[in-house]
Design a protein around this motif. Structure first.
Motif, PDB file in Angstrom:
ATOM      1  N   THR A   4      47.610  28.874  22.644  1.00  0.00           N
ATOM      2  CA  THR A   4      46.839  28.043  21.583  1.00  0.00           C
ATOM      3  C   THR A   4      45.949  29.039  20.895  1.00  0.00           C
ATOM      4  OG1 THR A   4      47.189  26.178  23.381  1.00  0.00           O
ATOM      5  CG2 THR A   4      45.404  26.060  21.798  1.00  0.00           C
ATOM      6  N   LEU A  44      47.712  31.077  18.302  1.00  0.00           N
ATOM      7  CA  LEU A  44      48.106  30.235  17.150  1.00  0.00           C
ATOM      8  C   LEU A  44      47.021  30.001  16.366  1.00  0.00           C
ATOM      9  CD1 LEU A  44      50.914  27.920  18.375  1.00  0.00           C
ATOM     10  CD2 LEU A  44      50.928  29.426  16.503  1.00  0.00           C
ATOM     11  N   ARG A  45      45.836  29.897  17.081  1.00  0.00           N
ATOM     12  CA  ARG A  45      44.598  29.272  16.439  1.00  0.00           C
ATOM     13  C   ARG A  45      44.172  30.270  15.451  1.00  0.00           C
ATOM     14  NH1 ARG A  45      41.211  26.366  20.005  1.00  0.00           N
ATOM     15  NH2 ARG A  45      42.533  24.524  19.227  1.00  0.00           N
ATOM     16  N   LEU A  73      45.845  32.853  14.699  1.00  0.00           N
ATOM     17  CA  LEU A  73      47.040  33.299  13.319  1.00  0.00           C
ATOM     18  C   LEU A  73      46.524  32.438  12.075  1.00  0.00           C
ATOM     19  CD1 LEU A  73      49.361  34.969  12.861  1.00  0.00           C
ATOM     20  CD2 LEU A  73      51.016  33.138  13.641  1.00  0.00           C
ATOM     21  N   MET A  74      46.367  31.023  12.539  1.00  0.00           N
ATOM     22  CA  MET A  74      46.048  30.035  11.322  1.00  0.00           C
ATOM     23  C   MET A  74      44.804  30.654  10.302  1.00  0.00           C
ATOM     24  SD  MET A  74      48.352  27.828  11.019  1.00  0.00           S
ATOM     25  CE  MET A  74      49.844  28.397  12.014  1.00  0.00           C
ATOM     26  N   VAL A  75      43.753  30.800  11.206  1.00  0.00           N
ATOM     27  CA  VAL A  75      42.753  31.213  10.504  1.00  0.00           C
ATOM     28  C   VAL A  75      43.012  32.603   9.623  1.00  0.00           C
ATOM     29  CG1 VAL A  75      40.416  32.088  10.738  1.00  0.00           C
ATOM     30  CG2 VAL A  75      41.349  30.361  12.149  1.00  0.00           C
ATOM     31  N   ILE A 127      45.077  32.380   6.491  1.00  0.00           N
ATOM     32  CA  ILE A 127      44.325  31.548   5.375  1.00  0.00           C
ATOM     33  C   ILE A 127      43.480  32.923   4.874  1.00  0.00           C
ATOM     34  CG2 ILE A 127      42.367  30.248   4.590  1.00  0.00           C
ATOM     35  CD1 ILE A 127      43.116  28.326   6.743  1.00  0.00           C
ATOM     36  N   GLY A 140      35.211  37.480   1.547  1.00  0.00           N
ATOM     37  CA  GLY A 140      35.278  36.355   2.305  1.00  0.00           C
ATOM     38  C   GLY A 140      36.496  36.443   3.587  1.00  0.00           C
ATOM     39  N   GLY A 141      37.580  36.780   2.965  1.00  0.00           N
ATOM     40  CA  GLY A 141      38.741  36.840   3.793  1.00  0.00           C
ATOM     41  C   GLY A 141      38.616  37.802   5.053  1.00  0.00           C
ATOM     42  N   LEU A 179      36.212  36.693   7.482  1.00  0.00           N
ATOM     43  CA  LEU A 179      37.044  35.433   8.420  1.00  0.00           C
ATOM     44  C   LEU A 179      37.770  36.305   9.463  1.00  0.00           C
ATOM     45  CD1 LEU A 179      37.578  32.697   8.987  1.00  0.00           C
ATOM     46  CD2 LEU A 179      39.183  32.564   7.061  1.00  0.00           C
ATOM     47  N   PRO A 187      29.402  32.551   9.975  1.00  0.00           N
ATOM     48  CA  PRO A 187      29.706  31.603  11.006  1.00  0.00           C
ATOM     49  C   PRO A 187      31.250  31.167  11.155  1.00  0.00           C
ATOM     50  CG  PRO A 187      29.145  30.308   8.984  1.00  0.00           C
ATOM     51  CD  PRO A 187      29.228  32.082   8.820  1.00  0.00           C
ATOM     52  N   LEU A 188      32.301  32.300  10.990  1.00  0.00           N
ATOM     53  CA  LEU A 188      33.460  32.287  10.885  1.00  0.00           C
ATOM     54  C   LEU A 188      33.961  32.858  12.020  1.00  0.00           C
ATOM     55  CD1 LEU A 188      33.761  33.767   7.214  1.00  0.00           C
ATOM     56  CD2 LEU A 188      33.821  31.222   8.095  1.00  0.00           C
ATOM     57  N   HIS A 189      33.304  32.801  13.180  1.00  0.00           N
ATOM     58  CA  HIS A 189      33.589  33.409  14.271  1.00  0.00           C
ATOM     59  C   HIS A 189      34.218  32.706  15.506  1.00  0.00           C
ATOM     60  CE1 HIS A 189      29.882  31.457  15.333  1.00  0.00           C
ATOM     61  NE2 HIS A 189      30.225  31.478  16.665  1.00  0.00           N
ATOM     62  N   GLY A 190      34.552  31.392  15.265  1.00  0.00           N
ATOM     63  CA  GLY A 190      34.800  30.217  16.298  1.00  0.00           C
ATOM     64  C   GLY A 190      36.202  30.577  16.928  1.00  0.00           C
ATOM     65  N   TRP A 191      37.028  31.505  16.292  1.00  0.00           N
ATOM     66  CA  TRP A 191      38.245  31.715  16.701  1.00  0.00           C
ATOM     67  C   TRP A 191      38.354  33.018  17.766  1.00  0.00           C
ATOM     68  CZ3 TRP A 191      39.845  36.691  16.159  1.00  0.00           C
ATOM     69  CH2 TRP A 191      39.220  37.438  15.017  1.00  0.00           C
ATOM     70  N   MET A 216      46.259  22.622   4.495  1.00  0.00           N
ATOM     71  CA  MET A 216      46.164  23.669   5.641  1.00  0.00           C
ATOM     72  C   MET A 216      44.923  23.393   6.335  1.00  0.00           C
ATOM     73  SD  MET A 216      46.981  27.437   5.917  1.00  0.00           S
ATOM     74  CE  MET A 216      47.493  28.455   7.276  1.00  0.00           C
ATOM     75  N   ARG A 247      51.048  22.832   8.809  1.00  0.00           N
ATOM     76  CA  ARG A 247      50.029  23.750   8.469  1.00  0.00           C
ATOM     77  C   ARG A 247      50.930  25.062   7.933  1.00  0.00           C
ATOM     78  NH1 ARG A 247      45.165  25.210  12.224  1.00  0.00           N
ATOM     79  NH2 ARG A 247      43.603  23.632  11.553  1.00  0.00           N
ATOM     80  N   MET A 286      50.688  27.771  -0.302  1.00  0.00           N
ATOM     81  CA  MET A 286      49.495  28.720  -0.561  1.00  0.00           C
ATOM     82  C   MET A 286      50.159  30.163  -1.216  1.00  0.00           C
ATOM     83  SD  MET A 286      46.361  28.538   1.986  1.00  0.00           S
ATOM     84  CE  MET A 286      45.508  29.660   1.495  1.00  0.00           C
ATOM     85  N   LEU A 344      55.711  31.043  18.220  1.00  0.00           N
ATOM     86  CA  LEU A 344      54.577  30.861  19.156  1.00  0.00           C
ATOM     87  C   LEU A 344      54.624  29.408  19.226  1.00  0.00           C
ATOM     88  CD1 LEU A 344      51.911  33.294  17.843  1.00  0.00           C
ATOM     89  CD2 LEU A 344      53.176  33.608  19.948  1.00  0.00           C
ATOM     90  N   LEU A 381      54.671  27.418  22.900  1.00  0.00           N
ATOM     91  CA  LEU A 381      53.451  26.515  23.223  1.00  0.00           C
ATOM     92  C   LEU A 381      54.083  25.123  23.573  1.00  0.00           C
ATOM     93  CD1 LEU A 381      50.514  26.052  23.608  1.00  0.00           C
ATOM     94  CD2 LEU A 381      50.703  25.530  21.086  1.00  0.00           C
ATOM     95  N   LEU A 410      46.786  21.365  16.663  1.00  0.00           N
ATOM     96  CA  LEU A 410      45.708  22.291  16.843  1.00  0.00           C
ATOM     97  C   LEU A 410      44.305  21.425  16.615  1.00  0.00           C
ATOM     98  CD1 LEU A 410      46.680  25.871  16.277  1.00  0.00           C
ATOM     99  CD2 LEU A 410      46.723  24.712  18.398  1.00  0.00           C
ATOM    100  N   GLU A 424      35.642  24.756  13.761  1.00  0.00           N
ATOM    101  CA  GLU A 424      34.920  25.985  13.267  1.00  0.00           C
ATOM    102  C   GLU A 424      35.803  26.651  12.349  1.00  0.00           C
ATOM    103  OE1 GLU A 424      32.369  26.548  17.374  1.00  0.00           O
ATOM    104  OE2 GLU A 424      32.268  28.124  15.682  1.00  0.00           O
ATOM    105  N   ASP A 425      37.142  26.947  12.842  1.00  0.00           N
ATOM    106  CA  ASP A 425      38.017  27.670  12.299  1.00  0.00           C
ATOM    107  C   ASP A 425      38.241  27.078  10.857  1.00  0.00           C
ATOM    108  OD1 ASP A 425      40.281  27.522  14.956  1.00  0.00           O
ATOM    109  OD2 ASP A 425      38.334  28.247  14.839  1.00  0.00           O
ATOM    110  N   ASP A 438      36.309  26.097   8.975  1.00  0.00           N
ATOM    111  CA  ASP A 438      35.186  26.402   8.053  1.00  0.00           C
ATOM    112  C   ASP A 438      35.252  27.450   6.995  1.00  0.00           C
ATOM    113  OD1 ASP A 438      31.436  26.112   9.064  1.00  0.00           O
ATOM    114  OD2 ASP A 438      32.855  25.479   7.326  1.00  0.00           O
ATOM    115  N   GLN A 481      36.226  29.842   3.631  1.00  0.00           N
ATOM    116  CA  GLN A 481      35.642  29.934   2.227  1.00  0.00           C
ATOM    117  C   GLN A 481      36.658  29.035   1.434  1.00  0.00           C
ATOM    118  OE1 GLN A 481      36.905  33.260   0.160  1.00  0.00           O
ATOM    119  NE2 GLN A 481      38.863  32.763   1.027  1.00  0.00           N
TER     120      GLN A 481
END
Lengths: 499, 483, 108
Positions: free
Chosen positions: B157, B160-161, B163-165, B168, B213-214, B217, B223-227, C22, C31, C38, C82, C86, C95, C102-103, C105, C107
């Protein structure tokens, strides 16, 4: 041997010793002892060689590149030697004591390893030739003493360690800010007799006052100046050799030495006086002297009473600095040494009581003079020295401080000294009375070491306090002998006040 | 005698081919990996011995724009060396950590780690914008793969989270590249620098915002640190070390490269934004680290805080403090790489020995795992910026830069951050001094702790090699990278 | 309006749509589709803004887009693999755990 090698060996022999001790297995007691004593002896030998050179008028120094515009400088002058020799000699004595004290205790490898690192840091502080080097070793001292403070691994020890670090790390940040600021104004700040900041234009004077406050504030934490003293009584949970080390050899002494260095060799005592910063410093020291003594009066635990006594006594050194004038300077500098040997004697004795009979509280001391006469003699000498009885080292310090106060035209200091001596007497004499003149009323709390004819405790515990007690008397009786602390302090003072 | 610029492709190709070989080889993998480690580290040292003089290499003799160019200056060289040290330590550690029941994951770890090494080297040596994109993307995929290595639900999990971030972020970066290419007609960093300086158009600001910005992240800037904490805290220790020490650092490196070179004329308004976010990261990350009960989460949040220092420094990168700030940033990046790598490795050793992740299970570790605790402490001293470590040198220079620029707020934030760092590390180290509970006695050697300590000691020793390192950086600091 | 600019604008629209999808969807496969949309948008922008030389297409831009497509395919493949693991491990492929807020969030 070149100057550079000599200085580097002096600082690093205990570092190497410490590292080797860490690598040795816990059971290798013999090797560990050999390395400890060997490193201490090498250090003393190196210092003697340096003394020879310094007496010939040389100033040894070595410079290593470290950061842009800030080299690491080791430098041996008269003042650094005063502190270096004191801590090297006391380290040797304390090591011998610690070997006896920790006989059979767990984690001795860790203890002696950090003990050696701690002395490396102290030696670095003594021999630091500029502010950044001083700061580096000052922080190193904080880090290497922490494991010693928490050595027992009890929640209480951990709490004390946390408190110790909270105070000293914040102090370190304050000191760093001061160092950084002065570095911006002056570039590299090398210590030199008579100070270095007087080259700055008058417009910088307000900034210099602020820098002085930051620097002194940073080192005053370790010197346990009120109100920055809170860590010291807590740190008493550590084993006795550590207390001895904290109070007499390394930490408090490093703080006091820092005050001396900053006032004399960074600002220059005359320039500092013209900035008007010495008066507040004197008041701070005076408050600490009285407050420490008053708090000591009400402590019922022997080591805590000694701790508050240290808070009070260490500020004599600062007072000697703050009273502008050569006589007071001599008093302060000589007290750096005298307080060290007196306080270490007292802590050794307190450790002996605790280790031999399990005595921690003051009301358990009744009649201990019968059971442990030699230890109690040493304790008596240390206590009388603290009070300032003639023929002890403490008298010499107080005499010069008093003279200095008169010369500086600060009568209140004389009253302060008197009051503090009375308070010293008030919290030490009852101890002596209990020990010598009262009879034992209850069994000893825990008798670890049984009495044997002709020996009250183990030899390794007994010798160190006797040696240091003897030196207290010698420093008092032969104060004018060549190489005595007093003569050495006079030599330094002559350098600092040279026109 | 080969030409010295031939080193650059070898530094990429050698790890890459080793990774492929390691996919095939079974029993000999361990020795192959070890030999490759020694060789690649030696090559990195050889590059270091060139003294920071810029080297160029066109792959296969094809010049830009179609060929792939490689370039190494003092900055890249230092980072290549740091990468070699961290990767070697993580690989050696991996040999010990993935044993017994975890041997299968160990066989997967080896080639993935080597691919990561190749990817990081390629990114550090990249000379054009598109290579930067490709290598960044490569690192993202490898990082996701590595984070998922243990194949538990939580690890998958988190991977994957992440990877998604990261996808983007990559897309935003690529869009920025497209805009930049459209405006300047080139991808070579040097040429872009010249053309942007000649003609700074508004569209370039959009491009810059997208790229920075990318990257922010990917670098887990507040505040883009959650992952970051779940992904780094949940992975296997050698993987966490690689991710925290190298992968987030790579994104920072790209920002720094662009900042000094192509985007230099446009940075005016963005600096303070990064400064504020960095400052908040220092405080927030430190505070969160202080609140964690899971050892690895403490270390992971510490990464968030330390990345804050690196981003705050972008606002110091101006005026009188420019050179100090640049030197400080690079030292901080190197020091953080070594120290954070060591810290994750040490944490892994402690978790194995304690049989659990919680900080309060670490009782007695000071005597049972002295090497790991020492590693944790030494690395912590470097992170907190206390002397005589590389971390101190970095922080000293950053403080100096703030002073020279008169940025008092940043000075205070950085000093407070040091105390915060010291607090959360002290909280962990103090527990290890408590006596061990009688029951807990998981058999575990000292080898894991030993590897961690080696890396931590490097962070300490680097503190004494600051001047040589800064000499390597001198050409970069004076010319601002390319110009 | 030239056809090149048209590509760029269409591309920008695709990027915006993909990004929105997304962020709004939680199911991994949705996603991933959004990510690919994109990506396609970015390629169109790249193509549209590339400094064209009349009839001749810009070889650099084409090389970039080809590489970009390879990267996107690789990323999609990895993510799908993956996600499958999972799913096998009993995890939720949506997810939408609270901390994922937070993710999202990132730009705009």
């Amino acid at each position: 041997m070149s100057d550079a090698a000599l200085l580097l060996i002096t600082v690093s022999c205990s570092l190497v010793g410490g590292i080797v001790i860490f690598l040795l297995p816990e059971q290798q007691r013999g090797w560990r002892t050999a390395i400890n004593l060997g490193a201490a002896l090498i250090k003393i030998l190196c210092l003697l060689l340096i003394v020879g050179a310094v007496l010939n008028g040389q100033v040894l120094s070595v410079r290593l590149p470290f950061l842009p515009g800030a080299d690491l400088v080791l430098r041996a002058d008269a003042m650094s030697l005063l502190f270096a020799i004191l801590s090297a000699l006391l380290w040797l004595v304390t090591t011998i004591y610690a070997i006896g004290y920790l006989e059979g205790a767990p984690h001795r490898r860790r203890f002696f390893g950090f003990f050696s690192l701690c002395v490396t840091a102290t030696m670095g502080i003594a021999l630091a030739g500029n502010l950044i080097t001083f700061f580096l070793f000052y922080e190193l001292l904080t880090l290497t003493t922490y494991p010693l403070v928490v050595h027992r691994g009890t929640p209480k020890a951990l709490a004390a360690g946390r408190r110790y670090l909270a105070y000293t790390l914040v102090g370190g940040v304050v000191l760093l800010t001061g160092v950084l600021w002065l570095q911006q104004l002056l570039g590299s700040v090398d210590f030199s007799h008579g100070g270095v900041v007087s080259v700055l234009a008058d417009s910088h004077r307000p900034a210099l006052v602020a820098i002085f406050a930051l620097l002194i504030g940073g080192v005053a934490v370790k010197a346990a100046v009120v109100p920055l003293h809170g860590w010291l009584p807590e740190a008493m949970v550590a084993p006795a050799p550590v207390s001895a080390l904290l109070h007499a050899v390394a930490v408090v002494k490093a703080g006091a030495f820092g005050v001396v260095r900053i006032c004399y060799d960074v600002f220059g005592i005359e320039y500092a006086a013209s900035l008007g910063v010495l008066q507040p410093l004197a008041v701070m020291a005076g408050v600490t002297i009285l407050w420490g003594s008053l708090r000591a009066l009400v402590q019922s635990d022997l080591k805590r009473r000694l701790a508050y006594s240290t808070i009070s006594q260490a500020s004599y050194i600062i007072l000697g600095v703050a009273l502008f004038g050569p006589l007071a300077t001599i008093g302060g500098l000589v007290h750096l040494v005298h307080q060290g040997i007196m306080k270490i004697t007292l802590f050794f004795c307190a450790g002996n009581y605790a280790e031999t009979l399990g005595i921690h509280a003051i009301d358990q001391l009744d009649g201990v003079g019968q059971r442990m006469p030699l230890t109690t003699v040493a304790f008596t000498i240390g206590a009388l020295g603290m009070i300032g009885v003639p023929a002890t080292a403490g008298f010499v310090s107080k005499w010069y401080l008093g003279q200095g106060a008169l010369a500086a035209d600060m009568g209140w200091v004389l009253w302060l000294l008197l009051a503090s001596s009375l308070l010293n007497a008030a919290y030490f004499l009852p101890l002596l009375h209990r020990a010598w003149f009262r009879v034992q009323r209850q069994p000893w709390p825990e008798e670890h070491i049984p009495r044997r004819p002709g020996r009250e405790t183990s030899l390794l515990l007994l010798l160190p306090p006797l040696v240091t007690a003897l030196s207290v008397v010698m420093a008092g009786l032969w104060a004018g002998a060549p190489f005595s602390p007093l003569v050495w302090a006079q030599l330094i003072t002559a350098l600092e006040y040279r026109p | 005698m080969i030409r010295s610029d031939a080193l650059l492709p070898i530094l990429v190709m050698l790890p890459l081919s080793l990774a492929l070989l390691l996919l095939l080889s079974g029993r000999w993998g361990r020795f192959l990996s070890l030999a490759g480690m020694v060789l690649t580290t030696a090559l990195a040292a050889l590059l270091l011995s060139h003294g920071g003089q810029p080297l160029h290499h066109a792959m296969g003799g094809w010049p830009a724009p179609l060929g792939i160019g490689l370039r190494a200056d003092g900055l890249a060289t230092l980072m290549v060396m740091m990468t070699a040290l961290v990767c070697s330590a993580a690989l050696i550690y991996g040999e010990y950590w993935f044993d017994g029941a975890k041997a299968e994951q160990g066989r997967q770890f080896r080639p993935l780690a080597w691919l990561l090494w190749a990817g990081v080297n390629a990114l550090l040596l990249a000379d054009d914008l598109f290579n930067l994109y490709v290598t960044l993307e490569l690192l993202t995929l490898l990082a996701a793969g590595l984070a998922a290595l243990m194949a538990t639900q939580a690890a998958l999990t988190a991977a994957l989270r992440y990877l998604m971030v990261a996808l983007i972020a990559s897309t935003a970066f690529l869009l920025g590249v497209a805009l930049l290419y459209g405006a300047t007609g080139t991808l070579a960093l040097e040429l872009i620098s010249i053309r942007v300086a000649a003609n700074p158009q508004p569209v370039l600001v959009v491009a810059m915002a997208l790229m920075v910005g990318g990257l922010a992240l990917k670098a887990a800037l507040f505040p883009l640190h959650g992952w970051l904490p779940p992904a780094h805290g949940g992975a296997a220790p050698p993987v966490s070390a690689l991710l925290s020490a190298l992968v987030v650092k790579a994104s920072f490196y790209v920002v720094l490269r662009l900042w000094m070179g192509p985007l230099a004329p446009l940075t005016g308004g963005v600096g303070p934004v990064l400064g504020v976010l960095g400052g908040m990261a220092i405080v927030w990350g430190g505070w969160q680290a202080l609140r964690q009960h899971n050892l690895k989460m403490v270390v992971a949040y510490s990464t968030v805080a330390q990345m804050g220092y690196l981003f705050l420094a972008f606002d110091l990168l101006q005026g009188a403090g420019y050179a100090s700030a640049l030197n400080g940033m690079v030292l901080q990046a190197v020091a953080h790489g070594l120290a954070k790598g060591a810290m994750f490795l040490a944490a892994g050793a402690l978790v194995v020995a304690a049989g659990g992740y919680r900080v309060d299970q670490l009782q007695g570790m000071a005597s049972r795992q002295p090497l790991a605790v020492t590693a944790l402490a030494v690395a912590g001293i470097s992170l907190a910026g206390m002397p005589p470590t590389a971390g101190f040198a970095g922080k000293w220079l950053l403080l100096q830069a703030a002073w020279l620029n008169g940025q008092w707020l940043w000075l205070a934030v950085m000093l407070a951050g040091s105390l915060l760092t010291a607090s959360y590390l002290l909280k962990v180290v103090a527990v290890t001094f408590l006596p061990a509970p009688v029951a807990a006695s998981v058999g575990c050697g000292q080898r894991l702790g030993g590897v961690a300590l080696m890396l931590a000691l490097l962070a300490l020793l680097a503190g004494f090699a600051v001047m040589p390192m800064l000499q390597l950086l001198a050409p970069v600091a004076t010319t601002g990278g390319w110009l | 309006m030239t056809s090149a600019l048209g590509y760029a604008i269409a591309g920008a629209l695709l990027v915006a749509m993909g990004l929105a999808a997304m962020l709004l969807h939680h199911h991994l496969v949705r996603r991933l589709i959004a990510f690919n949309i994109m990506g396609g948008g970015v390629f169109l922008v790249l193509l549209g803004l590339a400094p064209g030389h009349g009839e001749q297409a810009d070889p650099v831009a084409q090389a970039l887009i080809l590489t970009g497509i390879v990267v996107a395919v690789a990323a999609t493949g990895l993510a799908l693999a993956l996600a499958r693991r999972l799913h096998q491990a009993g995890g939720d492929v949506r997810l939408d755990h609270p901390s994922s807020r937070e993710d999202d969030d990132d730009q705009k």
